[in-house]
Design a protein around this motif. Structure first.
Motif, PDB file in Angstrom:
ATOM      1  N   PRO A  97       0.806  -1.225   0.000  1.00 37.08           N
ATOM      2  CA  PRO A  97       0.000   0.000   0.000  1.00 37.08           C
ATOM      3  C   PRO A  97       0.841   1.278   0.000  1.00 37.08           C
ATOM      4  O   PRO A  97       0.435   2.292  -0.573  1.00 37.08           O
ATOM      5  N   LEU A  98       2.005   1.234   0.661  1.00 34.51           N
ATOM      6  CA  LEU A  98       2.874   2.409   0.658  1.00 34.51           C
ATOM      7  C   LEU A  98       3.336   2.709  -0.767  1.00 34.51           C
ATOM      8  O   LEU A  98       3.317   3.861  -1.216  1.00 34.51           O
ATOM      9  N   ALA A  99       3.724   1.646  -1.472  1.00 36.02           N
ATOM     10  CA  ALA A  99       4.111   1.822  -2.875  1.00 36.02           C
ATOM     11  C   ALA A  99       2.928   2.280  -3.713  1.00 36.02           C
ATOM     12  O   ALA A  99       3.058   3.144  -4.593  1.00 36.02           O
ATOM     13  N   ALA A 100       1.740   1.717  -3.424  1.00 37.67           N
ATOM     14  CA  ALA A 100       0.550   2.112  -4.171  1.00 37.67           C
ATOM     15  C   ALA A 100       0.202   3.573  -3.917  1.00 37.67           C
ATOM     16  O   ALA A 100      -0.198   4.302  -4.833  1.00 37.67           O
ATOM     17  N   GLY A 101       0.351   4.005  -2.670  1.00 40.28           N
ATOM     18  CA  GLY A 101       0.071   5.396  -2.352  1.00 40.28           C
ATOM     19  C   GLY A 101       0.993   6.343  -3.086  1.00 40.28           C
ATOM     20  O   GLY A 101       0.569   7.397  -3.578  1.00 40.28           O
ATOM     21  N   ALA A 102       2.270   5.963  -3.175  1.00 36.61           N
ATOM     22  CA  ALA A 102       3.221   6.803  -3.904  1.00 36.61           C
ATOM     23  C   ALA A 102       2.900   6.818  -5.399  1.00 36.61           C
ATOM     24  O   ALA A 102       2.903   7.882  -6.041  1.00 36.61           O
ATOM     25  N   LEU A 103       2.606   5.643  -5.970  1.00 32.28           N
ATOM     26  CA  LEU A 103       2.282   5.573  -7.394  1.00 32.28           C
ATOM     27  C   LEU A 103       0.956   6.252  -7.706  1.00 32.28           C
ATOM     28  O   LEU A 103       0.764   6.784  -8.796  1.00 32.28           O
ATOM     29  N   GLY A 104       0.031   6.230  -6.744  1.00 29.39           N
ATOM     30  CA  GLY A 104      -1.283   6.810  -6.974  1.00 29.39           C
ATOM     31  C   GLY A 104      -1.271   8.312  -7.189  1.00 29.39           C
ATOM     32  O   GLY A 104      -2.214   8.864  -7.750  1.00 29.39           O
ATOM     33  N   ASN A 105      -0.204   8.977  -6.775  1.00 30.56           N
ATOM     34  CA  ASN A 105      -0.104  10.416  -7.013  1.00 30.56           C
ATOM     35  C   ASN A 105       0.148  10.735  -8.489  1.00 30.56           C
ATOM     36  O   ASN A 105      -0.032  11.876  -8.917  1.00 30.56           O
ATOM     37  N   TYR A 106       0.594   9.718  -9.250  1.00 26.48           N
ATOM     38  CA  TYR A 106       0.843   9.909 -10.681  1.00 26.48           C
ATOM     39  C   TYR A 106      -0.352   9.460 -11.525  1.00 26.48           C
ATOM     40  O   TYR A 106      -0.733  10.133 -12.479  1.00 26.48           O
ATOM     41  N   SER A 107      -0.930   8.317 -11.161  1.00 27.30           N
ATOM     42  CA  SER A 107      -2.063   7.787 -11.903  1.00 27.30           C
ATOM     43  C   SER A 107      -2.742   6.725 -11.057  1.00 27.30           C
ATOM     44  O   SER A 107      -2.063   5.958 -10.361  1.00 27.30           O
ATOM     45  N   TRP A 108      -4.074   6.669 -11.105  1.00 28.94           N
ATOM     46  CA  TRP A 108      -4.744   5.619 -10.335  1.00 28.94           C
ATOM     47  C   TRP A 108      -4.554   4.252 -10.967  1.00 28.94           C
ATOM     48  O   TRP A 108      -4.802   3.228 -10.329  1.00 28.94           O
ATOM     49  N   HIS A 109      -4.080   4.187 -12.210  1.00 30.11           N
ATOM     50  CA  HIS A 109      -3.790   2.901 -12.863  1.00 30.11           C
ATOM     51  C   HIS A 109      -2.475   2.293 -12.358  1.00 30.11           C
ATOM     52  O   HIS A 109      -2.337   1.062 -12.309  1.00 30.11           O
ATOM     53  N   ALA A 110      -1.506   3.129 -12.037  1.00 31.00           N
ATOM     54  CA  ALA A 110      -0.153   2.645 -11.749  1.00 31.00           C
ATOM     55  C   ALA A 110      -0.075   1.642 -10.602  1.00 31.00           C
ATOM     56  O   ALA A 110       0.673   0.653 -10.692  1.00 31.00           O
TER      57      ALA A 110
END
Length: 432
Positions: free
Chosen positions: A166-179
């Motif tokens: 989830p930490l990685a998802a939270g960081a990636l989510g700032n760029y795109s919700w797909h990432a």
């Protein structure tokens, strides 16, 4: 007839250390697979509000995106358990990991709610095999104190996944919700590793059946197992209730943080899953010692008390600082409950139905998660998050009271060991 001390020593040794063919590679792969246990929903939890806004759907609909895989797990798990009892865990686990990786990764390219929903259902089918097969394999490889230790490690591994992903998802989510959906692809290399590391079949349970600890009809169905073992039915009911009540926090916490002005998905991930996973991971590392000190029923009561406290704080907190207590208390309770319920269900089940028993836990756990937004979503939408949390707290309080009737398997074993042998078994045969 006195027991043979040498035989007792041999049996105790076999209970503490399983055959060497299980080995560290198998344990490593199974623990890594266990990190995916909470990944199904936790990975996208930090971006759930972003998905809701991007797809322009209701809170209830986006809650189903978060839990739709749970429906598939609940439905597919009994089949996964049946296959595991027949074939052993290796092949169905490897297959499940590949399906998990592919179906989860589809979220990288979909742009519609129906397509995303279907991909989450497919993810759940793979997750059913991952959860059931990894659980059955670990329970089959270890006994006694070693089992409690490994179950604690499994909890720490599961919560480590709940920390990292989830930490990685939270960081990636700032760029795109797909990432963030790319994270699911980790299931592909794990599926390949499973074929090389995990034994073809589960370690033999002959020792368990021969000493009378577990008996049952091989390959009997899940419904028959629940009828014949009412304690398993009660424990699965506990899985359903606790999972459903705690999903109130999982689904509503991002929205509550958004109301308090916290919009950064990385911070939402920190609140929603990382703090909870950290608390549960610490509990997992000390789980064997805690079990030896206070026993399984006391740990379950502590878990229910922690959940109740978390829901009460969630209901009344009006500042982001107070909300920090919520994931910490939730994680503490889950860290105590996950390994305890797993061990209690396995103790109550016949050894030859270990896979079926593990699948029933998956059905109960994820069925409760899926049902939660359907029950609490409309309630919260028509009233408030605070009222929904208070009702859930009342439910966990009822669980706490019910747990005072939970039997202690360790005490039952000690009582059985202290019973005198039947008279006929202490006298030589005279009819031959």
């Amino acid at each position: 007839m006195a027991a043979d001390p040498a035989a007792d020593d041999t049996e105790r040794s076999f209970g503490e250390e399983r055959p060497s063919h299980a080995g560290r590679p198998a344990l490593t792969v199974l623990l890594l697979a266990s990190t995916l246990g909470v990944m199904g929903g936790a990975t996208i939890a930090p971006i759930i509000e972003v998905i809701r806004q991007a797809l322009d759907v209701s809170s209830t609909a986006v809650g189903l995106v978060l839990t739709s895989h749970s429906l598939a797990i609940a439905v597919a798990s009994p089949l996964a358990g049946r296959v595991t009892d027949r074939l052993g865990p290796r092949t169905p686990l490897a297959t499940g990991l590949v399906v998990y990786g592919l179906a989860g990764g589809v979220g990288m390219v979909v742009d519609s709610y129906p397509a995303l929903f279907v991909s989450r259902l497919c993810l759940g089918v793979g997750a059913a095999a991952v959860f059931t097969c990894s659980t059955a394999a670990l329970l089959g490889m270890y006994r006694g104190a070693s089992r409690d230790k490994v179950m604690g490690w499994r909890t720490s591994a599961t919560t480590a996944g709940g920390f990292v992903y989830p930490l990685a998802a939270g960081a990636l989510g700032n760029y795109s919700w797909h990432a963030p959906f790319a994270i699911y692809l980790v299931g592909l290399p794990l599926g390949i590793a499973t074929l090389f590391a995990v034994p073809r079949t589960a370690p033999s349970s002959t020792d368990e059946a021969s000493n009378g600890a577990k008996t049952g009809t091989p390959r009997a169905g899940a419904l028959r197992l629940l009828r014949e073992r009412p304690l398993i039915l009660a424990l699965c009911g506990l899985w359903v209730a606790s999972a459903g009540l705690l999903m109130v926090i999982a689904v509503s916490l991002p929205r509550r943080l958004d109301q308090l002005g916290i919009h950064d998905t990385f911070v939402v991930a920190l609140y929603g899953t990382v703090l909870s996973s950290g608390a549960a991971g610490i509990i997992g590392l000390t789980y064997a010692q805690l079990t030896a000190r206070v026993g399984h029923p006391a740990l379950m009561r502590c878990a229910a008390a922690s959940w109740t406290a978390a829901l009460l704080v969630f209901a009344v907190a009006d500042h982001w600082a107070a909300l920090i207590l919520v994931p910490v208390l939730t994680g503490t309770g889950s860290g105590l409950a996950m390994p305890t319920l797993t061990v209690l269900v396995d103790n109550a089940a016949p050894a030859e139905q270990r896979g079926t028993a593990a699948s029933l836990q998956a059905t109960a756990l994820f069925g409760g998660q899926f049902a939660s937004p359907l029950v609490f979503g409309p309630l919260i939408e028509s009233t408030s998050i605070a009222l929904g949390a208070l009702i859930a707290a009342a439910g966990t309080t009822c669980i706490l009271l019910a747990l005072f009737r939970l039997p202690d398997p360790a005490r039952a074993e000690r009582t059985a060991e202290n019973q005198p042998l039947p008279v006929r078994s202490r006298q030589p045969a005279t009819e031959e």
